[in-house]
Write a protein that holds these residues in place. Structure first.
Motif, PDB file in Angstrom:
ATOM      1  N   ALA A 207       0.827  -1.209   0.000  1.00  0.00           N
ATOM      2  CA  ALA A 207       0.000   0.000   0.000  1.00  0.00           C
ATOM      3  C   ALA A 207       0.862   1.260   0.000  1.00  0.00           C
ATOM      4  O   ALA A 207       0.558   2.232  -0.712  1.00  0.00           O
ATOM      5  N   MET A 208       1.947   1.265   0.776  1.00  0.00           N
ATOM      6  CA  MET A 208       2.840   2.426   0.800  1.00  0.00           C
ATOM      7  C   MET A 208       3.565   2.596  -0.535  1.00  0.00           C
ATOM      8  O   MET A 208       3.710   3.720  -1.024  1.00  0.00           O
ATOM      9  N   LEU A 209       4.043   1.488  -1.108  1.00  0.00           N
ATOM     10  CA  LEU A 209       4.691   1.579  -2.422  1.00  0.00           C
ATOM     11  C   LEU A 209       3.715   2.120  -3.460  1.00  0.00           C
ATOM     12  O   LEU A 209       4.069   2.977  -4.275  1.00  0.00           O
ATOM     13  N   LYS A 210       2.490   1.624  -3.415  1.00  0.00           N
ATOM     14  CA  LYS A 210       1.485   2.079  -4.379  1.00  0.00           C
ATOM     15  C   LYS A 210       1.219   3.576  -4.206  1.00  0.00           C
ATOM     16  O   LYS A 210       1.102   4.311  -5.189  1.00  0.00           O
ATOM     17  N   MET A 211       1.153   4.032  -2.967  1.00  0.00           N
ATOM     18  CA  MET A 211       0.937   5.452  -2.719  1.00  0.00           C
ATOM     19  C   MET A 211       2.097   6.280  -3.289  1.00  0.00           C
ATOM     20  O   MET A 211       1.886   7.306  -3.942  1.00  0.00           O
ATOM     21  N   ARG A 212       3.333   5.827  -3.053  1.00  0.00           N
ATOM     22  CA  ARG A 212       4.501   6.549  -3.588  1.00  0.00           C
ATOM     23  C   ARG A 212       4.494   6.549  -5.110  1.00  0.00           C
ATOM     24  O   ARG A 212       4.820   7.550  -5.748  1.00  0.00           O
ATOM     25  N   VAL A 213       4.149   5.415  -5.709  1.00  0.00           N
ATOM     26  CA  VAL A 213       4.075   5.323  -7.165  1.00  0.00           C
ATOM     27  C   VAL A 213       3.010   6.274  -7.702  1.00  0.00           C
ATOM     28  O   VAL A 213       3.258   7.052  -8.628  1.00  0.00           O
ATOM     29  N   GLU A 214       1.824   6.239  -7.122  1.00  0.00           N
ATOM     30  CA  GLU A 214       0.736   7.083  -7.617  1.00  0.00           C
ATOM     31  C   GLU A 214       1.059   8.570  -7.465  1.00  0.00           C
ATOM     32  O   GLU A 214       0.663   9.369  -8.311  1.00  0.00           O
ATOM     33  N   ARG A 215       1.769   8.939  -6.412  1.00  0.00           N
ATOM     34  CA  ARG A 215       2.173  10.342  -6.243  1.00  0.00           C
ATOM     35  C   ARG A 215       3.011  10.819  -7.420  1.00  0.00           C
ATOM     36  O   ARG A 215       2.907  11.969  -7.832  1.00  0.00           O
ATOM     37  N   LEU A 216       3.846   9.925  -7.959  1.00  0.00           N
ATOM     38  CA  LEU A 216       4.689  10.319  -9.093  1.00  0.00           C
ATOM     39  C   LEU A 216       3.869  10.687 -10.326  1.00  0.00           C
ATOM     40  O   LEU A 216       4.322  11.461 -11.167  1.00  0.00           O
ATOM     41  N   TYR A 217       2.672  10.136 -10.442  1.00  0.00           N
ATOM     42  CA  TYR A 217       1.825  10.410 -11.606  1.00  0.00           C
ATOM     43  C   TYR A 217       0.951  11.649 -11.422  1.00  0.00           C
ATOM     44  O   TYR A 217       0.268  12.064 -12.354  1.00  0.00           O
ATOM     45  N   THR A 218       0.939  12.254 -10.225  1.00  0.00           N
ATOM     46  CA  THR A 218       0.092  13.426  -9.985  1.00  0.00           C
ATOM     47  C   THR A 218       0.694  14.708 -10.537  1.00  0.00           C
ATOM     48  O   THR A 218      -0.027  15.682 -10.721  1.00  0.00           O
ATOM     49  N   GLY A 219       2.023  14.732 -10.751  1.00  0.00           N
ATOM     50  CA  GLY A 219       2.679  15.967 -11.164  1.00  0.00           C
ATOM     51  C   GLY A 219       2.930  16.897  -9.995  1.00  0.00           C
ATOM     52  O   GLY A 219       3.396  18.019 -10.179  1.00  0.00           O
ATOM     53  N   GLN A 220       2.630  16.453  -8.782  1.00  0.00           N
ATOM     54  CA  GLN A 220       2.792  17.308  -7.609  1.00  0.00           C
ATOM     55  C   GLN A 220       4.025  16.973  -6.780  1.00  0.00           C
ATOM     56  O   GLN A 220       4.220  17.533  -5.707  1.00  0.00           O
TER      57      GLN A 220
END
Length: 185
Positions: free
Chosen positions: A86-99
């Motif tokens: 879940a933490m890895l997924k959160m870090r990965v998804e953050r990279l796609y936000t542009g933020q």
């Protein structure tokens, strides 16, 4: 577990190395993983190469004198990364936000993997794998960082591929000059 001042444990004398064919498959798996991470294919990496029960760990080590016999870090101690899926997924998804400002524009990263040693464990289909890495990271015009270290992985055979179930990362530098460690080793 060894402390930073004690020699690391070699695989047990009873540990059985994998065959040359399986060794080749494992190395190819690591090269594919490196390419996926270099190309920013983080979702694909997570979906195809990471097990749902992953423990991705980058402990904090201290540079100690040999006479200092305190135990090595455990997952209960402070760590740079101590992630589950879940933490890895959160870090990965953050990279796609542009933020993630430190990754906009994205770093140019090269992963070099070497010294791959693979052993069977007592559980069929699970492999203990040791490897070294060098990560070259370039940010913006003038920022260049090199990270070297070792990894201790637990891979599970998943049909004709492998899933990463455990990764312990040991950075060689005890004081990191990079402005952040927002990359995957």
């Amino acid at each position: 577990m060894p402390t930073d001042t004690q020699p690391k444990e070699a695989p047990a004398e009873t540990a059985r190395r994998v065959t040359a064919e399986l060794q080749h498959q494992i190395e190819q798996h690591y090269y594919t993983e490196a390419r996926m991470l270099q190309d920013g294919l983080y979702r694909e990496w997570l979906e195809h190469l990471v097990a749902p029960d992953i423990h991705y760990w980058l402990p904090v080590y201290e540079q100690r004198f040999r006479r200092d016999k305190r135990p090595a870090p455990t997952p209960d101690d402070a760590a740079i990364y101590n992630d589950d899926y879940a933490m890895l997924k959160m870090r990965v998804e953050r990279l796609y936000t542009g933020q993630v400002w430190m990754e906009d524009p994205p770093s140019r990263i090269r992963h070099n993997i070497s010294n791959v040693e693979a052993y069977h464990t007592e559980i069929p289909g699970e492999l203990r794998v040791y490897s070294n890495f060098t990560i070259q990271r370039h940010r913006r015009q003038t920022e260049h960082y090199t990270h070297t270290g070792g990894r201790e992985d637990l891979l599970r055979q998943d049909g004709t591929t492998f899933k990463l179930a455990r990764r312990k990362i040991d950075l060689d530098a005890r004081v990191v000059q990079d402005k952040n460690l927002y990359f995957f080793a």
